[in-house]
Design a protein around this motif. Structure first.
Motif, PDB file in Angstrom:
ATOM      1  N   LYS A  24     107.375  62.064 -16.585  1.00 51.69           N
ATOM      2  CA  LYS A  24     106.208  62.471 -17.378  1.00 51.69           C
ATOM      3  C   LYS A  24     105.860  61.475 -18.494  1.00 51.69           C
ATOM      4  O   LYS A  24     104.669  61.222 -18.725  1.00 51.69           O
ATOM      5  N   PRO A  25     106.835  60.878 -19.192  1.00 47.22           N
ATOM      6  CA  PRO A  25     106.440  59.832 -20.149  1.00 47.22           C
ATOM      7  C   PRO A  25     105.721  58.666 -19.487  1.00 47.22           C
ATOM      8  O   PRO A  25     104.802  58.075 -20.078  1.00 47.22           O
ATOM      9  N   ILE A  26     106.107  58.358 -18.258  1.00 46.15           N
ATOM     10  CA  ILE A  26     105.472  57.253 -17.542  1.00 46.15           C
ATOM     11  C   ILE A  26     104.077  57.650 -17.084  1.00 46.15           C
ATOM     12  O   ILE A  26     103.098  56.910 -17.269  1.00 46.15           O
ATOM     13  N   HIS A  27     103.947  58.827 -16.477  1.00 48.25           N
ATOM     14  CA  HIS A  27     102.627  59.308 -16.081  1.00 48.25           C
ATOM     15  C   HIS A  27     101.687  59.400 -17.284  1.00 48.25           C
ATOM     16  O   HIS A  27     100.503  59.065 -17.192  1.00 48.25           O
ATOM     17  N   ALA A  28     102.215  59.868 -18.412  1.00 53.55           N
ATOM     18  CA  ALA A  28     101.380  60.001 -19.607  1.00 53.55           C
ATOM     19  C   ALA A  28     100.864  58.646 -20.065  1.00 53.55           C
ATOM     20  O   ALA A  28      99.673  58.479 -20.378  1.00 53.55           O
ATOM     21  N   ALA A  29     101.766  57.668 -20.129  1.00 56.18           N
ATOM     22  CA  ALA A  29     101.383  56.340 -20.620  1.00 56.18           C
ATOM     23  C   ALA A  29     100.388  55.662 -19.690  1.00 56.18           C
ATOM     24  O   ALA A  29      99.607  54.809 -20.138  1.00 56.18           O
ATOM     25  N   ARG A  30     100.384  56.045 -18.418  1.00 56.38           N
ATOM     26  CA  ARG A  30      99.511  55.390 -17.444  1.00 56.38           C
ATOM     27  C   ARG A  30      98.269  56.215 -17.122  1.00 56.38           C
ATOM     28  O   ARG A  30      97.575  55.936 -16.140  1.00 56.38           O
ATOM     29  N   GLY A  31      98.019  57.244 -17.932  1.00 48.63           N
ATOM     30  CA  GLY A  31      96.725  57.915 -17.887  1.00 48.63           C
ATOM     31  C   GLY A  31      96.581  59.069 -16.926  1.00 48.63           C
ATOM     32  O   GLY A  31      95.472  59.565 -16.728  1.00 48.63           O
ATOM     33  N   TYR A  32      97.669  59.543 -16.349  1.00 42.59           N
ATOM     34  CA  TYR A  32      97.554  60.580 -15.328  1.00 42.59           C
ATOM     35  C   TYR A  32      97.249  61.965 -15.901  1.00 42.59           C
ATOM     36  O   TYR A  32      96.885  62.870 -15.142  1.00 42.59           O
ATOM     37  N   TYR A  33      97.391  62.145 -17.200  1.00 40.87           N
ATOM     38  CA  TYR A  33      97.044  63.432 -17.809  1.00 40.87           C
ATOM     39  C   TYR A  33      95.749  63.362 -18.609  1.00 40.87           C
ATOM     40  O   TYR A  33      95.343  64.350 -19.210  1.00 40.87           O
ATOM     41  N   ASP A  34      95.110  62.213 -18.610  1.00 31.86           N
ATOM     42  CA  ASP A  34      93.855  62.077 -19.342  1.00 31.86           C
ATOM     43  C   ASP A  34      92.728  62.773 -18.585  1.00 31.86           C
ATOM     44  O   ASP A  34      92.734  62.858 -17.352  1.00 31.86           O
ATOM     45  N   GLY A  35      91.773  63.280 -19.330  1.00 31.08           N
ATOM     46  CA  GLY A  35      90.604  63.906 -18.715  1.00 31.08           C
ATOM     47  C   GLY A  35      90.792  65.348 -18.299  1.00 31.08           C
ATOM     48  O   GLY A  35      89.884  65.941 -17.694  1.00 31.08           O
ATOM     49  N   LEU A  36      91.925  65.950 -18.606  1.00 29.03           N
ATOM     50  CA  LEU A  36      92.175  67.337 -18.234  1.00 29.03           C
ATOM     51  C   LEU A  36      91.576  68.287 -19.263  1.00 29.03           C
ATOM     52  O   LEU A  36      91.664  68.050 -20.474  1.00 29.03           O
ATOM     53  N   ALA A  37      90.994  69.370 -18.781  1.00 28.29           N
ATOM     54  CA  ALA A  37      90.565  70.439 -19.680  1.00 28.29           C
ATOM     55  C   ALA A  37      91.759  71.267 -20.118  1.00 28.29           C
ATOM     56  O   ALA A  37      91.759  71.838 -21.210  1.00 28.29           O
ATOM     57  N   ALA A  38      92.794  71.325 -19.270  1.00 28.42           N
ATOM     58  CA  ALA A  38      93.986  72.103 -19.587  1.00 28.42           C
ATOM     59  C   ALA A  38      95.109  71.715 -18.637  1.00 28.42           C
ATOM     60  O   ALA A  38      94.869  71.280 -17.506  1.00 28.42           O
ATOM     61  N   MET A  39      96.334  71.873 -19.115  1.00 27.48           N
ATOM     62  CA  MET A  39      97.530  71.677 -18.292  1.00 27.48           C
ATOM     63  C   MET A  39      98.354  72.954 -18.342  1.00 27.48           C
ATOM     64  O   MET A  39      98.581  73.535 -19.408  1.00 27.48           O
ATOM     65  N   LEU A  40      98.823  73.397 -17.168  1.00 28.04           N
ATOM     66  CA  LEU A  40      99.640  74.602 -17.052  1.00 28.04           C
ATOM     67  C   LEU A  40     101.047  74.203 -16.655  1.00 28.04           C
ATOM     68  O   LEU A  40     101.265  73.566 -15.619  1.00 28.04           O
ATOM     69  N   SER A  41     102.013  74.567 -17.485  1.00 23.95           N
ATOM     70  CA  SER A  41     103.404  74.169 -17.294  1.00 23.95           C
ATOM     71  C   SER A  41     104.277  75.411 -17.145  1.00 23.95           C
ATOM     72  O   SER A  41     104.466  76.172 -18.097  1.00 23.95           O
ATOM     73  N   PHE A  42     104.826  75.594 -15.951  1.00 24.28           N
ATOM     74  CA  PHE A  42     105.716  76.724 -15.672  1.00 24.28           C
ATOM     75  C   PHE A  42     107.152  76.247 -15.537  1.00 24.28           C
ATOM     76  O   PHE A  42     107.416  75.175 -15.005  1.00 24.28           O
ATOM     77  N   HIS A  43     108.076  77.073 -16.014  1.00 20.76           N
ATOM     78  CA  HIS A  43     109.496  76.812 -15.803  1.00 20.76           C
ATOM     79  C   HIS A  43     110.229  78.135 -15.605  1.00 20.76           C
ATOM     80  O   HIS A  43     109.914  79.116 -16.277  1.00 20.76           O
ATOM     81  N   PRO A  44     111.192  78.183 -14.686  1.00 24.16           N
ATOM     82  CA  PRO A  44     112.034  79.373 -14.598  1.00 24.16           C
ATOM     83  C   PRO A  44     112.739  79.625 -15.926  1.00 24.16           C
ATOM     84  O   PRO A  44     113.201  78.682 -16.577  1.00 24.16           O
ATOM     85  N   PHE A  45     112.816  80.880 -16.331  1.00 26.72           N
ATOM     86  CA  PHE A  45     113.510  81.223 -17.570  1.00 26.72           C
ATOM     87  C   PHE A  45     114.935  80.692 -17.535  1.00 26.72           C
ATOM     88  O   PHE A  45     115.628  80.769 -16.532  1.00 26.72           O
ATOM     89  N   TYR A  46     115.382  80.122 -18.655  1.00 28.63           N
ATOM     90  CA  TYR A  46     116.743  79.594 -18.690  1.00 28.63           C
ATOM     91  C   TYR A  46     117.502  79.976 -19.947  1.00 28.63           C
ATOM     92  O   TYR A  46     118.699  79.690 -20.060  1.00 28.63           O
ATOM     93  N   MET A  47     116.843  80.611 -20.915  1.00 26.25           N
ATOM     94  CA  MET A  47     117.583  81.080 -22.072  1.00 26.25           C
ATOM     95  C   MET A  47     116.773  82.177 -22.760  1.00 26.25           C
ATOM     96  O   MET A  47     115.543  82.097 -22.848  1.00 26.25           O
ATOM     97  N   LEU A  48     117.462  83.214 -23.174  1.00 24.39           N
ATOM     98  CA  LEU A  48     116.800  84.268 -23.932  1.00 24.39           C
ATOM     99  C   LEU A  48     116.473  83.747 -25.326  1.00 24.39           C
ATOM    100  O   LEU A  48     117.219  82.933 -25.868  1.00 24.39           O
TER     101      LEU A  48
END
Length: 527
Positions: free
Chosen positions: A156-180
């Motif tokens: 993700k740091p590499i994708h970010a630096a190379r513009g792959y998240y630019d131009g998005l209206a929103a990003m949705l990030s899901f992760h399985p629960f791992y800590m209360l």
């Protein structure tokens, strides 16, 4: 109240649920680890193309990454993503007993979080969103990235630096629960922190020059009695021990922060009387801020240079990741939690409970009537989870724990949410071994409820953002305010990645031999 498009999406997830179950098991069984997820990546690329997406393979210069697009005409762009890397030394079959997957040793890779379910849940949400957009004529574009090496916060740091998240209206990030308390909720203010990871490579390529004793007047300079450099193994051990001794001076040990190491390569000597020529050790620094990461890195650099000079080596530092801390967005958190409320927390049926009780019996010798912890089937509002999370944190500590979705937060309004993976309540007062959680992440009856719930939540959230311009604009307004003007604003943190993808190192992987496919550490099989 769900829209017509959202109802279509919910029905679509139910329709493809058998496929999602099968696909989750497929990725689980691949069990490929960081930077070496060849089968998993190829599977996603083929699946996405079959579903009508255009796919860029090897995005950002990473062979096991991708970036997929599907457009239904003019409109906002919404992002989702898949992770699919496993963890070395966690090879577990989808079974109620401790055993590796067939033909492998327990030293091979296995899914712990599990990213197998994470990625397929995201894919399910993506496909349901696409189906609803087609049926209802909703304009917009879906962007879906394949993110390798999350366990070392790699892509993700590499994708970010190379513009792959630019131009998005929103990003949705899901992760399985791992800590209360982060179970069936969304992050509110306290997001994950910064992280640096690097490999120190020690190379002993001129051992004969140790302390100027070129040749040392010995007939064979590499003989047992010749004075020669200690070599790369000694450099690695000196680095390892000195850094252990100085950890208390690198950062405060509170709030879940850490510096951990993994030895990638050691030895490379061809005989016991030759100095080891090469060794490599990776460090991962997880801290609240980049300033703390810089401080710890400075100490590690000093230690590495000292270790190299003491042992007749030279040292190279290679970056694995430099990632930013997270950025909150309350509009996005409310939107996603609203979708999760509409879907409801995952529920486990009696078949799943019987499997869970069998695992309890095999792991600790007894079982409980209700094998899953209560929190798995309950929602907790983001603000309530935030209050519980903050109870054990210093008031000045802005971030907590570690994950690399944080790099996405600085390019688009981002929601980070969690759905319960199956977790067992204690039985007989005993702690469960790690294989238990790994197995629960691969058995369809126990992991499918999480995958289905997350897929529906993602689809409802994406469609809300695509259909509701007011919510979309409010989320962007908050992003602009928090960054001091958006991308490039006064409070914006630019990408830290100033390195090439670290794909050429000796990362653990599967290999093809005359014995068939096996882990890079031989299994010892004789079949």
């Amino acid at each position: 109240m769900t829209s017509q498009a959202q109802q279509i999406a919910l029905l679509h997830v139910d329709t493809i649920q058998p496929h999602l179950s099968e696909w989750t098991k497929t990725i689980f069984d691949f069990g490929e680890t960081a930077w070496r997820e060849y089968q998993s990546c190829a599977w996603y690329v083929a699946r996405l193309r079959a579903e009508g997406f255009s796919v860029e393979e090897g995005s950002g210069g990473m062979p096991t990454a991708f970036c997929a697009h599907w457009s239904n005409g003019p409109g906002p762009v919404v992002g989702m993503y898949a992770e699919y890397d496993a963890v070395p030394g966690n090879c577990q079959d989808a079974a109620t007993v401790k055993r590796p997957r067939p033909g492998l040793s327990e030293l091979a890779g296995g899914h712990t979080d599990p990213h197998s379910g994470l990625g397929i849940a995201s894919l399910g949400g993506l496909l349901a969103t696409k189906a609803a957009m087609e049926r209802q004529g909703i304009g917009g574009t879906l962007r879906f990235t394949g993110e390798p090496a999350e366990k070392v916060r790699g892509s993700k740091p590499i994708h970010a630096a190379r513009g792959y998240y630019d131009g998005l209206a929103a990003m949705l990030s899901f992760h399985p629960f791992y800590m209360l308390p982060l179970c069936n909720t969304a992050r509110w203010d306290t997001h994950c922190g910064a992280a640096y990871a690097m490999i120190y490579r020690f190379v002993c390529d001129r051992p004969e020059d140790w302390l100027g004793h070129a040749g040392d007047r010995a007939p064979i300079p590499q003989s047992h009695s010749a004075v020669r450099a200690p070599g790369a193994n000694d450099a690695l051990m000196t680095m390892y021990l000195s850094s252990k001794a100085l950890r208390d001076s690198m950062l405060p040990h509170q709030g879940g922060w850490s510096i951990s190491e993994a030895i990638l390569t050691a030895g490379q000597a061809t005989a016991d009387n030759l100095p080891a020529a090469l060794s490599e050790i990776q460090y991962m620094i997880r801290v609240p801020t980049t300033a703390m990461a810089d401080q710890a890195t400075a100490v590690l650099d000093v230690n590495a240079e000292a270790a190299a000079r003491m042992t007749g080596c030279r040292v190279e530092r290679h970056w694995v990741c430099k990632s930013r801390p997270g950025l909150a967005n309350h509009v996005m958190a409310r939107t996603v939690f609203g979708a999760l409320q509409a879907v409801g927390a995952p529920q486990w049926n009696e078949r799943a409970k019987r499997i869970a009780r069998e695992i309890q019996e095999n792991a600790v010798g007894s079982s409980t009537t209700e094998p899953f912890i209560d929190e798995c089937e309950r929602l907790i509002p983001p603000q309530e989870a935030e209050a519980i999370l903050r109870r054990d944190l210093a008031p000045s500590q802005v971030n907590s724990t570690s994950d690399d979705y944080t790099d996405m937060c600085w390019h688009a309004p981002t929601a980070r949410f969690y759905v319960a993976r199956p977790a067992l309540r204690p039985a007989a007062g005993k702690r469960y071994p790690s294989w238990v959680m790994n197995a629960l992440g691969g058995i369809p009856e126990t992991i499918d409820p999480m995958v289905t719930c997350a897929a529906k939540t993602l689809a409802l959230s994406a469609l809300r953002l695509l259909e509701d311009a007011v919510t979309r604009e409010e989320a962007m307004d908050e992003f602009i305010r928090r960054t001091g003007g958006g991308i490039g604003g006064s409070n914006w943190i630019a990408p830290l990645c100033d390195y090439e993808p670290p794909i050429h190192f000796r990362w653990p992987e599967y290999v093809e031999t005359v014995r068939g496919r096996e882990w890079w550490i031989p299994t010892g099989r004789v079949d």
